[in-house]
Design a protein around this motif. Structure first.
Motif, PDB file in Angstrom:
ATOM      1  N   LEU A  51       0.819  -1.210   0.000  1.00  0.00           N
ATOM      2  CA  LEU A  51       0.000   0.000   0.000  1.00  0.00           C
ATOM      3  C   LEU A  51       0.854   1.261   0.000  1.00  0.00           C
ATOM      4  CD1 LEU A  51      -2.848  -1.011   2.489  1.00  0.00           C
ATOM      5  CD2 LEU A  51      -3.038  -0.673   0.012  1.00  0.00           C
ATOM      6  N   VAL A  52       1.932   1.238   0.799  1.00  0.00           N
ATOM      7  CA  VAL A  52       2.818   2.415   0.878  1.00  0.00           C
ATOM      8  C   VAL A  52       3.456   2.692  -0.477  1.00  0.00           C
ATOM      9  CG1 VAL A  52       4.976   3.272   1.869  1.00  0.00           C
ATOM     10  CG2 VAL A  52       3.243   2.250   3.345  1.00  0.00           C
ATOM     11  N   THR A  53       3.946   1.648  -1.135  1.00  0.00           N
ATOM     12  CA  THR A  53       4.616   1.849  -2.425  1.00  0.00           C
ATOM     13  C   THR A  53       3.619   2.226  -3.525  1.00  0.00           C
ATOM     14  OG1 THR A  53       4.480  -0.554  -2.755  1.00  0.00           O
ATOM     15  CG2 THR A  53       6.554   0.339  -1.935  1.00  0.00           C
ATOM     16  N   MET A  54       2.402   1.658  -3.472  1.00  0.00           N
ATOM     17  CA  MET A  54       1.396   1.978  -4.482  1.00  0.00           C
ATOM     18  C   MET A  54       0.788   3.370  -4.297  1.00  0.00           C
ATOM     19  SD  MET A  54       1.072  -0.409  -6.790  1.00  0.00           S
ATOM     20  CE  MET A  54       2.858  -0.311  -6.774  1.00  0.00           C
ATOM     21  N   SER A  55       0.826   3.898  -3.071  1.00  0.00           N
ATOM     22  CA  SER A  55       0.237   5.221  -2.828  1.00  0.00           C
ATOM     23  C   SER A  55       1.073   6.343  -3.407  1.00  0.00           C
ATOM     24  CB  SER A  55       0.073   5.422  -1.319  1.00  0.00           C
ATOM     25  OG  SER A  55       1.341   5.458  -0.684  1.00  0.00           O
ATOM     26  N   ASN A  59       9.054   6.851  -3.463  1.00  0.00           N
ATOM     27  CA  ASN A  59       9.442   6.427  -4.809  1.00  0.00           C
ATOM     28  C   ASN A  59       9.906   4.970  -4.777  1.00  0.00           C
ATOM     29  OD1 ASN A  59      10.974   6.050  -7.309  1.00  0.00           O
ATOM     30  ND2 ASN A  59      10.688   8.263  -7.538  1.00  0.00           N
ATOM     31  N   THR A  60       9.502   4.209  -5.790  1.00  0.00           N
ATOM     32  CA  THR A  60       9.872   2.785  -5.826  1.00  0.00           C
ATOM     33  C   THR A  60      11.377   2.575  -6.045  1.00  0.00           C
ATOM     34  OG1 THR A  60       9.287   2.749  -8.173  1.00  0.00           O
ATOM     35  CG2 THR A  60       7.613   2.004  -6.608  1.00  0.00           C
ATOM     36  N   VAL A  61      12.073   3.633  -6.456  1.00  0.00           N
ATOM     37  CA  VAL A  61      13.538   3.511  -6.543  1.00  0.00           C
ATOM     38  C   VAL A  61      14.138   3.416  -5.137  1.00  0.00           C
ATOM     39  CG1 VAL A  61      15.649   4.679  -7.293  1.00  0.00           C
ATOM     40  CG2 VAL A  61      13.608   4.741  -8.729  1.00  0.00           C
ATOM     41  N   LEU A 247      21.354   1.890  -7.940  1.00  0.00           N
ATOM     42  CA  LEU A 247      19.997   2.179  -7.444  1.00  0.00           C
ATOM     43  C   LEU A 247      19.043   1.018  -7.704  1.00  0.00           C
ATOM     44  CD1 LEU A 247      19.554   5.940  -8.424  1.00  0.00           C
ATOM     45  CD2 LEU A 247      20.219   4.977  -6.227  1.00  0.00           C
ATOM     46  N   ASP A 248      19.586  -0.190  -7.762  1.00  0.00           N
ATOM     47  CA  ASP A 248      18.756  -1.385  -7.925  1.00  0.00           C
ATOM     48  C   ASP A 248      18.408  -1.900  -6.529  1.00  0.00           C
ATOM     49  OD1 ASP A 248      17.428  -3.609  -8.747  1.00  0.00           O
ATOM     50  OD2 ASP A 248      19.082  -4.455  -9.935  1.00  0.00           O
ATOM     51  N   THR A 249      17.510  -1.179  -5.858  1.00  0.00           N
ATOM     52  CA  THR A 249      17.202  -1.514  -4.463  1.00  0.00           C
ATOM     53  C   THR A 249      16.458  -2.844  -4.334  1.00  0.00           C
ATOM     54  OG1 THR A 249      15.263  -0.079  -4.699  1.00  0.00           O
ATOM     55  CG2 THR A 249      17.189   0.840  -3.598  1.00  0.00           C
ATOM     56  N   ALA A 250      15.702  -3.219  -5.349  1.00  0.00           N
ATOM     57  CA  ALA A 250      15.024  -4.518  -5.293  1.00  0.00           C
ATOM     58  C   ALA A 250      16.031  -5.656  -5.220  1.00  0.00           C
ATOM     59  CB  ALA A 250      14.120  -4.685  -6.520  1.00  0.00           C
TER      60      ALA A 250
END
Length: 287
Positions: A51-55, A59-61, A247-250
């Motif tokens: 929810l936090v990332t979709m809101s 930033n997803t980065v 910046l490839d945090t995933a």
């Protein structure tokens, strides 16, 4: 003859008074089975994270979505399963962790015995160990690199250095935990100092020694990865550093999760050994 015995009624009728035994009410959450509680809490964290990332608040980065992390977990897992370069990196880090922990266990139990068993260790050695333990251990990483080079040796040295102090303290306090009755029994039997140490003090101190070993097993990974961050190398720490610089945090999250599995395996091995060695403590707990 027995049939002539009459049971007299109690002088006070206790049925008139409420029970004074206090019983704690167990909440519905506490009644959940452990597996259900773990999965439920994980699902809540996963949902909040999504929810936090979709809101769009973050930033997803900076904070990738759970599905991005899951995709990277699959990618890294496939690389590991097919013997790719990540498997070689994981093996290098695993070697640093295993050797670092073994050295920490040997040095920690040795110094802990010196401190716990001798007056010289307690009065002269312990103050130096406490002084070193208060220092920021990460700051020693450049020194280890300068002394031992950029290879495995400097990473193993920092991993050992970070994890050795809980083992020293656990061993020293464990050897001093035997009660006076046990000391008196061994003196009465004419046992010498070495026999008293091996047959009485070590068995008494094993629970605390294993407590130190478990803390050391949890911290040895931090030492190895920090050494790879600061001293280069070809382990998982270097892969995390490279992924973070891109910046490839995933991928950073995925690599950290695989490292945590190695750390959990180390902790599980120590726990398994403790249950086999300190078996009387487990029996007492079951009673």
């Amino acid at each position: 003859m027995g049939s002539n015995i009459k049971v007299l009624p109690p002088l006070v009728d206790t049925t008139e008074f409420p029970s004074t035994v206090w019983t704690e009410k167990v909440s519905p959450i506490d009644r959940l089975p452990r597996s259900v509680a773990i999965l439920g809490l994980g699902a809540i964290i996963f949902a909040l994270w999504h929810l936090v990332t979709m809101s769009g608040l973050i930033n997803t980065v900076i904070l990738p979505t759970p599905f991005q992390v899951w995709n990277q977990i699959i990618t890294v897992g496939l690389n590991l399963a097919t013997g790719g370069y990540m498997l070689a990196a994981l093996w290098i880090t695993t070697q640093e962790v295993l050797i670092g922990f073994l050295l920490a266990a040997i040095i920690g139990i040795g110094l802990g015995t010196l401190v716990g068993e001798t007056k010289f260790g307690e009065r002269a050695v312990m103050p130096y160990l406490v002084a070193i333990d208060t220092m920021p251990k990460i700051a020693f990483a450049p020194l280890f690199v300068a002394w031992l080079g950029f290879g495995l040796e400097s990473k193993i040295a920092l991993a050992t250095f970070v994890s050795v102090f809980p083992i020293i303290v656990g061993t020293a306090s464990g050897l001093q935990s035997a009660d006076e009755n046990a000391h008196m029994l061994f003196r009465t039997m004419g046992a010498n100092r070495l026999q008293t140490l091996i047959r009485m003090k070590f068995p008494f101190g094993l629970p605390q020694i294993f407590t130190g070993l478990k803390i050391g097993a949890l911290s040895v990974m931090a030492g190895a990865i920090t050494a790879e961050f600061l001293g280069g190398g070809k382990g998982f720490g270097e892969l995390i550093r490279v992924a973070a610089s891109q910046l490839d945090t995933a991928r950073v999250f995925a690599l950290i999760i695989y490292l945590s599995l190695v750390g959990l395996s180390m902790y599980a091995i120590v726990m398994f050994t403790e249950k086999r060695v300190v078996f009387w403590q487990n029996r007492r707990g079951n009673d």
